[in-house]
Structure formats: structure tokens, C-alpha cells
Design an enzyme around this catalytic site. Structure first.
Site, mmCIF file in Angstrom:
data_model
loop_
_atom_site.group_PDB
_atom_site.id
_atom_site.type_symbol
_atom_site.label_atom_id
_atom_site.label_comp_id
_atom_site.label_asym_id
_atom_site.label_seq_id
_atom_site.Cartn_x
_atom_site.Cartn_y
_atom_site.Cartn_z
ATOM 1 N N ASP A 36 4.136 40.359 -45.847
ATOM 2 C CA ASP A 36 4.443 40.485 -47.274
ATOM 3 C C ASP A 36 3.538 41.459 -48.046
ATOM 4 O O ASP A 36 3.859 41.852 -49.167
ATOM 5 C CB ASP A 36 4.367 39.110 -47.953
ATOM 6 C CG ASP A 36 5.371 38.129 -47.384
ATOM 7 O OD1 ASP A 36 6.360 38.584 -46.785
ATOM 8 O OD2 ASP A 36 5.173 36.909 -47.536
ATOM 9 N N ASP A 66 -2.016 33.660 -47.731
ATOM 10 C CA ASP A 66 -2.929 33.028 -48.686
ATOM 11 C C ASP A 66 -3.098 31.515 -48.485
ATOM 12 O O ASP A 66 -4.184 30.970 -48.657
ATOM 13 C CB ASP A 66 -2.587 33.377 -50.137
ATOM 14 C CG ASP A 66 -1.113 33.281 -50.428
ATOM 15 O OD1 ASP A 66 -0.355 32.797 -49.551
ATOM 16 O OD2 ASP A 66 -0.706 33.686 -51.530
ATOM 17 N N ARG A 77 27.988 59.900 -51.540
ATOM 18 C CA ARG A 77 28.918 59.233 -50.615
ATOM 19 C C ARG A 77 28.521 57.780 -50.352
ATOM 20 O O ARG A 77 29.298 57.014 -49.805
ATOM 21 C CB ARG A 77 28.923 59.980 -49.276
ATOM 22 C CG ARG A 77 29.660 61.283 -49.286
ATOM 23 C CD ARG A 77 31.146 61.141 -49.216
ATOM 24 N NE ARG A 77 31.602 60.256 -48.163
ATOM 25 C CZ ARG A 77 32.869 59.853 -48.013
ATOM 26 N NH1 ARG A 77 33.796 60.253 -48.892
ATOM 27 N NH2 ARG A 77 33.211 59.064 -47.032
HETATM 28 O O1 F6P Z 1 5.390 35.001 -45.442
HETATM 29 C C1 F6P Z 1 6.161 35.689 -44.535
HETATM 30 C C2 F6P Z 1 7.619 35.394 -44.743
HETATM 31 O O2 F6P Z 1 8.312 36.148 -43.765
HETATM 32 C C3 F6P Z 1 8.162 35.669 -46.140
HETATM 33 O O3 F6P Z 1 8.441 37.015 -46.376
HETATM 34 C C4 F6P Z 1 9.392 34.784 -46.154
HETATM 35 O O4 F6P Z 1 9.712 34.392 -47.464
HETATM 36 C C5 F6P Z 1 8.978 33.608 -45.332
HETATM 37 O O5 F6P Z 1 7.917 34.031 -44.518
HETATM 38 C C6 F6P Z 1 10.077 33.024 -44.473
HETATM 39 O O6 F6P Z 1 9.568 31.914 -43.829
HETATM 40 P P1 F6P Z 1 10.313 31.088 -42.716
HETATM 41 O O7 F6P Z 1 10.350 31.928 -41.482
HETATM 42 O O8 F6P Z 1 9.487 29.868 -42.552
HETATM 43 O O9 F6P Z 1 11.693 30.836 -43.232
#
Ligand code: F6P
Length: 322
Positions: free
Chosen positions: A127, A103, A215
Site C-alpha cells: 500500500d 502499521d 479510442r
Molecule cells: O494491506 C494490503 C492489502 O492488500 C490492502 O491493499 C487490501 O485492502 C487488503 O490488504 C486486502 O486484504 P485481504 O487479502 O485480507 O482481503
């Protein structure tokens, strides 16, 4: 329109390469000159732009990540930086830009559209939190990686009569956790729709193991809900009496070979983006809505409410705990 550029921005996602490939090839077939912008908006601003015909785009069809690289570049919020970035496109005579990202990246595409660059946005993020598309590029592959890893974790937990807390990504969206929960039979799935205290989770673990005779218990939690996985696991262990391990799948779930559906959907979205540009459209978010590949004005797309997942969260938890 003769020249178009492509960039990938934000967290990389498997399938981005397939989208880039299909945009390049469709553009060439329509007599356009496609350009690749390296390292997202950062590379756009610094002019890291290459003619796409210098690269064999087919070689990345089965590769995760993004071969044109990505970057997080909050400086792009600055109007001066955006004008400088536009200048880089103007210097090469590039009129249109396809942005593949989440976004934040869409917002950048909207702002460029407002200053005269013809833009298209493709939903690239694991996401699944872009509401103008039922599925985002990267979601299916990340989901499959999570499922494969949770199945492995289940094997070892089952052998030792243990519980495991597995944290997955999502950045506020619970879709990876919920879909993986349903696919793996995780007894507890915690997302923002369905937050549980450590003691509540412990009582479910206790019931599943001590009363129902299971389990193993898998607890999938979305990131950003609990600060400390070790502390969470220790509390569950203390109150349930079941040995509990905590782990985050972290960036392991973001890399990897794109699934077949990922490749298909990303490629079709890329073709759609070029078709819209040829029609003279701009400022659109491409996505799959009601099974159809379609474009929604980016501002409208960003304002669409997210699907309410409360009922889905309950269904998953009820089914897996029964
Ligand atoms: O937006 C994709 C994402 O993988 C999210 O799920 C996660 O919070 C973020 O990017 C992690 O970002 P970075 O790799 O910059 O730590």
C-alpha cells in the site's frame, strides 16, 4: 544478543522473502542464531518457531508472497495474548524480533518492545502507507503488476473504442492508483484526495472519446471508494454513451516475482535492522527517508502525517486528460 526471530504479518508483499533472507544471513554472519516465526503473530503466540538454518533462505530470492507465511491476528491486541507470545520467545531464549508488515504489525512490535522484547519493524505492505519510509516493501512490484495489466486492458479497450474502470488496492492510500495512473496515462485517477461522482467521470469519458477523438479511456480507482464497480461502470456508460467495463485487479496485484529494486531495498532494510539490534536499539521502524536507510521510533513513525497527495493527484489527472 545471541538469538533473534523474524516474522511477516498482515497482507503479504513481494520482497518480504528478500528481507527475511538478508536478516537471516546478516545475523548468521554476526554470530547470532536466527529463528523463523511462521504465520505472523498467530504463529508467535502458538510457538510455530523454527531455527532458520533448517531452511535454505536463498531459494526464495525470486519468489513473491512470504515463505514464512502471514496471518491477520487481531487477538494480539489482548495484553494476555502478548505475554503468552513473549513467553514463547523466552522459552527459546530469543531476545529480539524483527517484524515485517504494515502499521498494525508495527503497533504489535511497539507493544512487545514495551514488555521487554527488542523489536525492529520493516515496512512490508504493497500500500505504500507507512510514512516513515518513502517506499514500502511490495509497492514497486505491485505497481509494476498494475501497470502491466492496465497496458493489456488498454490494448483491448482501444480496439473496441471503450472505457474501463480498473480498481486497485491501497487500503485508503492512493499511491498505487496515482503512480500507476501516471505510468499508464490513465485519463482518470480517483483516490481519496480526488473523489469524483460517476456523472463527473462520465463527462470526462465523453469529452475524451467524443470531442478529443481518443479510442479508449482508462479510469483507475482506489479500492474502498465505490461500493459497486458494475454499477459505477453502467452509470458511466449511460451518461457518456461509451461502452464501459469494470474490473478489479484484486489479489493479482499482491503476488508475483519481486522487482530488482524491491529485492535491493528489502535486503538493505533487513541488514539495517540487524545492525540496529547489534547496537542495542529497539522499538524502531526501519525505512528509507531522504534516500537513506534509517530507523525512526515506532510510535513517532506511526504518528507521522502522510504526504499530501492532492497536488500530485491533480498533476496526474491534468497531464493524462490533456
Ligand atoms: O494491506 C494490503 C492489502 O492488500 C490492502 O491493499 C487490501 O485492502 C487488503 O490488504 C486486502 O486484504 P485481504 O487479502 O485480507 O482481503
Amino acid at each position: 544478543m545471541k538469538k533473534i526471530a523474524i516474522l511477516t504479518s498482515g497482507g503479504d508483499a513481494p520482497g518480504m522473502n528478500n528481507a527475511v533472507r538478508s536478516i537471516v544471513k546478516t545475523a548468521l554472519a554476526k554470530g547470532m542464531e536466527p529463528y523463523l516465526v511462521y504465520e505472523g503473530y498467530y504463529g508467535l503466540h502458538s510457538g510455530n518457531i523454527k531455527l532458520a538454518t533448517e531452511v535454505n533462505v536463498d531459494q526464495y530470492i525470486a519468489k513473491g508472497g512470504t515463505f514464512i507465511y502471514s496471518a491477520r491476528f487481531p487477538e494480539f491486541k489482548n495484553p494476555k495474548i502478548r505475554l503468552e507470545a513473549k513467553k514463547q520467545l523466552d522459552n527459546l531464549g530469543i531476545e529480539a524480533l524483527v517484524v515485517i508488515g504494515g502499521d498494525g504489525s508495527y503497533y504489535g512490535a511497539q507493544l512487545l518492545h514495551e514488555i521487554g522484547v527488542k523489536t525492529m519493524g520493516l515496512p512490508g505492505t504493497i500500500d505504500n502507507d507507512i510514512t516513515s519510509s518513502e517506499f514500502t516493501i511490495g509497492f514497486d512490484t505491485a505497481l509494476n503488476s498494475i501497470v502491466e495489466n492496465v497496458d493489456r486492458i488498454r490494448d483491448t479497450m482501444e480496439s473496441h473504442n471503450r472505457a474501463a474502470v480498473v480498481e486497485v488496492m491501497g487500503h485508503g492510500s492512493g499511491d498505487l492508483a496515482l503512480f500507476a495512473g501516471l505510468a499508464t496515462g490513465a485519463e482518470v485517477v480517483v483516490t481519496s484526495e480526488n473523489i469524483k461522482s460517476p456523472k463527473e467521470i462520465a463527462s470526462i469519458v465523453k469529452k475524451q472519446i467524443k470531442e478529443m477523438g481518443k479510442r479508449s479511456v482508462i479510469i483507475i480507482v482506489s479500492e474502498l471508494i465505490y461500493d459497486n464497480l458494475d454499477k459505477l461502470s453502467k452509470t458511466i456508460e449511460e451518461f457518456s454513451g461509451v461502452v464501459t467495463r469494470g474490473m478489479s485487479l484484486s489479489h493479482l496485484q499482491r503476488g508475483g516475482v519481486p522487482t530488482a529494486m524491491e529485492r535491493v531495498n528489502s535486503s538493505l532494510m533487513g541488514i539495517k535492522a540487524v545492525e540496529y539490534l547489534i547496537k542495542g536499539e529497539s522499538g524502531l521502524a526501519i525505512g528509507i527517508l531522504n534516500g537513506k536507510f534509517t530507523g525512526t521510533p515506532i510510535l513517532e513513525a506511526l504518528a507521522l502525517p502522510r504526504e499530501d497527495r492532492h497536488k500530485f493527484a491533480n498533476i496526474v489527472n491534468d497531464l493524462n486528460q490533456s
